[in-house]
Design a protein around this motif. Structure first.
Motif, PDB file in Angstrom:
ATOM      1  N   TYR A  63     -11.070  -5.851  -0.829  1.00  0.00           N
ATOM      2  CA  TYR A  63      -9.722  -5.268  -0.793  1.00  0.00           C
ATOM      3  C   TYR A  63      -9.484  -4.524  -2.100  1.00  0.00           C
ATOM      4  O   TYR A  63      -9.825  -5.012  -3.182  1.00  0.00           O
ATOM      5  N   SER A  64      -8.896  -3.324  -2.011  1.00  0.00           N
ATOM      6  CA  SER A  64      -8.646  -2.516  -3.209  1.00  0.00           C
ATOM      7  C   SER A  64      -7.186  -2.058  -3.255  1.00  0.00           C
ATOM      8  O   SER A  64      -6.743  -1.319  -2.375  1.00  0.00           O
ATOM      9  N   PRO A  65      -6.425  -2.460  -4.284  1.00  0.00           N
ATOM     10  CA  PRO A  65      -5.022  -2.062  -4.397  1.00  0.00           C
ATOM     11  C   PRO A  65      -4.797  -0.808  -5.245  1.00  0.00           C
ATOM     12  O   PRO A  65      -3.828  -0.100  -5.082  1.00  0.00           O
ATOM     13  N   HIS A  66      -5.634  -0.558  -6.212  1.00  0.00           N
ATOM     14  CA  HIS A  66      -5.645   0.585  -7.114  1.00  0.00           C
ATOM     15  C   HIS A  66      -4.244   1.064  -7.530  1.00  0.00           C
ATOM     16  O   HIS A  66      -3.528   0.342  -8.210  1.00  0.00           O
ATOM     17  N   THR A  67      -3.842   2.285  -7.121  1.00  0.00           N
ATOM     18  CA  THR A  67      -2.609   2.857  -7.667  1.00  0.00           C
ATOM     19  C   THR A  67      -1.344   2.134  -7.204  1.00  0.00           C
ATOM     20  O   THR A  67      -0.274   2.349  -7.780  1.00  0.00           O
ATOM     21  N   ALA A  68      -1.465   1.268  -6.205  1.00  0.00           N
ATOM     22  CA  ALA A  68      -0.311   0.437  -5.841  1.00  0.00           C
ATOM     23  C   ALA A  68       0.015  -0.520  -6.982  1.00  0.00           C
ATOM     24  O   ALA A  68       1.193  -0.814  -7.250  1.00  0.00           O
ATOM     25  N   VAL A  69      -1.020  -0.997  -7.667  1.00  0.00           N
ATOM     26  CA  VAL A  69      -0.822  -1.863  -8.831  1.00  0.00           C
ATOM     27  C   VAL A  69      -0.248  -1.061  -9.995  1.00  0.00           C
ATOM     28  O   VAL A  69       0.599  -1.548 -10.747  1.00  0.00           O
TER      29      VAL A  69
ATOM     30  N   GLU B 200       0.816  -1.215   0.000  1.00  0.00           N
ATOM     31  CA  GLU B 200       0.000   0.000   0.000  1.00  0.00           C
ATOM     32  C   GLU B 200       0.848   1.263   0.000  1.00  0.00           C
ATOM     33  O   GLU B 200       0.376   2.332  -0.400  1.00  0.00           O
ATOM     34  N   ALA B 201       2.115   1.135   0.409  1.00  0.00           N
ATOM     35  CA  ALA B 201       3.010   2.295   0.400  1.00  0.00           C
ATOM     36  C   ALA B 201       3.297   2.789  -1.011  1.00  0.00           C
ATOM     37  O   ALA B 201       3.756   3.921  -1.197  1.00  0.00           O
ATOM     38  N   LEU B 202       3.032   1.953  -2.022  1.00  0.00           N
ATOM     39  CA  LEU B 202       3.256   2.368  -3.417  1.00  0.00           C
ATOM     40  C   LEU B 202       2.133   3.263  -3.934  1.00  0.00           C
ATOM     41  O   LEU B 202       2.307   3.961  -4.930  1.00  0.00           O
ATOM     42  N   ALA B 203       0.984   3.245  -3.281  1.00  0.00           N
ATOM     43  CA  ALA B 203      -0.186   3.983  -3.763  1.00  0.00           C
ATOM     44  C   ALA B 203      -0.022   5.481  -3.547  1.00  0.00           C
ATOM     45  O   ALA B 203       0.741   5.935  -2.688  1.00  0.00           O
ATOM     46  N   ASP B 204      -0.763   6.240  -4.332  1.00  0.00           N
ATOM     47  CA  ASP B 204      -0.767   7.699  -4.194  1.00  0.00           C
ATOM     48  C   ASP B 204      -1.759   8.075  -3.096  1.00  0.00           C
ATOM     49  O   ASP B 204      -2.949   8.282  -3.345  1.00  0.00           O
TER      50      ASP B 204
END
Length: 417
Positions: free
Chosen positions: A112-118, A26-30
């Motif tokens: 669960y939602s990863p969104h911008t981490a992906v 999750e640290a990769l997400a905006d």
């Protein structure tokens, strides 16, 4: 005796969450706007224990929620959840997505939602799109070109294939002609009959959408990431151990210029063979004459990532009218895919297999951990004895937009120049 726990999710849910965080931290997400991670944690109900299965989707719609409930999935991994991108002040049945969340919670299904981490992860969504653009079709690659008026007329199908819907347009061809037809015999005190109107039939295809199936090289002949190029991150994300090279968007520079028509073909093969997608080019140019040296890539709504990027082609899910116009005025080309069509193929082509592999390892680890805790009820023992792991892509998930094609009338307007 069954024990309903209100303070813990199922052990399999824990394994899914752990797996997703390993693959896409999750640290990769905006985090300036994006709300990622475990968004709905349903309590474990052993009386109605769900299958050890995960349903992958881009958007969490009513149809997808129905599918998950019918399948008895344990977790829905939704790439994004529109309502939960912003703070909620209430959860009610009047809102379509809140209604879906409440129904899923009632059934014991977590989200669960990863969104911008992906998007940002190396080997994630941005790299998947970049791999498609830098793919290669068997020599010679198709010499795609823009149809001229004569070609368009020659390729109009004479008969429909049963998949079309007809729209009839009435055209008054006699109005103002001054010619009286046999049906126009006025009777005293009666309304004058209407003149007959000729009917012009136009047949449109039903809306079509990209296939859900993963990119199969044996079927599409697209060898991804095989054209010589360099690739860099447009907006780097740093400080996440083990994920060096992460970031939003990719800038591709080819060693040799590529015909735009070849890139169009690669993209069509790579994202599920849609019937069409928008292409913007500078006025005064022809598609078949354009050579592309560099491509800026971003999934979804790409303006925030691609603005200011100096590339011959911008490849993304969507740009607004004004954003696309500004790009073409600067001499750039734009390809968009109706937002989620730039994302959906990743689920079946990449995420399904990656998550299955990681989840099997995590589920084995968590089963042992839970078993070692001891003092388990019979229901919890049954849950951790289940070795099954299944990850599937939703068959109901699709972009709101389909492509409707005018099948049986001559081309109107001019070919793109």
């Amino acid at each position: 005796m069954s024990t309903y726990t209100t303070d813990r999710a199922s052990p399999f849910t824990r394994a899914v969450i752990s797996s997703m965080r390993k693959l896409y931290p999750e640290a990769l997400a905006d985090k300036s706007w994006d709300n990622t991670g475990l968004l709905l944690e349903a309590p474990f109900d052993p009386i109605r224990r769900q299958m050890n299965s995960v349903l992958l989707t881009i958007d969490l719609t009513k149809a997808v929620a129905d599918e998950a409930i019918q399948r008895k999935d344990c977790v829905v991994v939704a790439y994004r959840t529109q309502d939960l991108q912003r703070g909620l002040k209430s959860l009610t049945l009047s809102d379509y997505q809140q209604q879906s969340l409440l129904r899923l919670a009632l059934e014991g299904i977590s989200v669960y939602s990863p969104h911008t981490a992906v998007d940002a992860a190396p080997g994630g969504l941005a790299d998947w799109l970049a791999d498609i653009v830098t793919g290669h079709l068997p020599d010679p690659e198709p010499a795609t070109h823009t149809a001229n008026q004569k070609e368009a007329e020659e390729t109009i199908p004479e008969e429909t294939n049963g998949n079309e819907e007809t729209i009839q347009e009435e055209v008054d061809g006699n109005e103002g002609s001054g010619v009286q037809t046999p049906t126009e015999q006025p009777t005293e005190g009666k309304k004058k009959p209407q003149r007959p109107r000729p009917i012009m039939r136009r047949t449109y295809s039903k809306p079509t959408y990209p296939t859900h199936q993963p990119v199969d090289v044996s079927e599409t002949d697209l060898k991804t990431s095989s054209v010589d190029h360099t690739r860099s991150v447009i907006s780097p994300v740093t400080g996440v151990e083990g994920f060096e090279g992460a970031g939003m968007g990719r800038l591709i520079t080819f060693s040799e210029p590529q015909p735009l028509t070849h890139l169009v073909e690669r993209i069509a093969h790579g994202v599920g063979s849609p019937k069409g997608f928008p292409l913007a080019i500078p006025q005064g140019k022809q598609v078949e004459d354009i050579q592309i040296r560099s491509v800026g890539v971003s999934a979804g709504s790409g303006h925030s990532v691609l603005k200011g990027v100096k590339a011959d082609l911008l490849f993304t899910g969507e740009l607004s009218h004004h954003e696309a116009l500004a790009a073409t005025e600067k001499g750039q080309c734009v390809i968009t895919l109706f937002h989620s069509n730039s994302e959906r193929g990743f689920l079946s082509s990449v995420l399904k297999d990656k998550l299955t592999k990681t989840l099997k390892e995590e589920w084995e680890r968590i089963r042992k951990e839970v078993a070692e805790e001891g003092n388990l009820t019979e229901d919890w023992e049954d849950a951790v004895k289940d070795e099954d792991v299944l990850v599937e892509c939703s068959q109901q998930d699709r972009d709101p937009y389909g492509v409707v094609i005018l099948e049986s009338s001559k081309q109107e307007g001019k070919p793109m120049r």
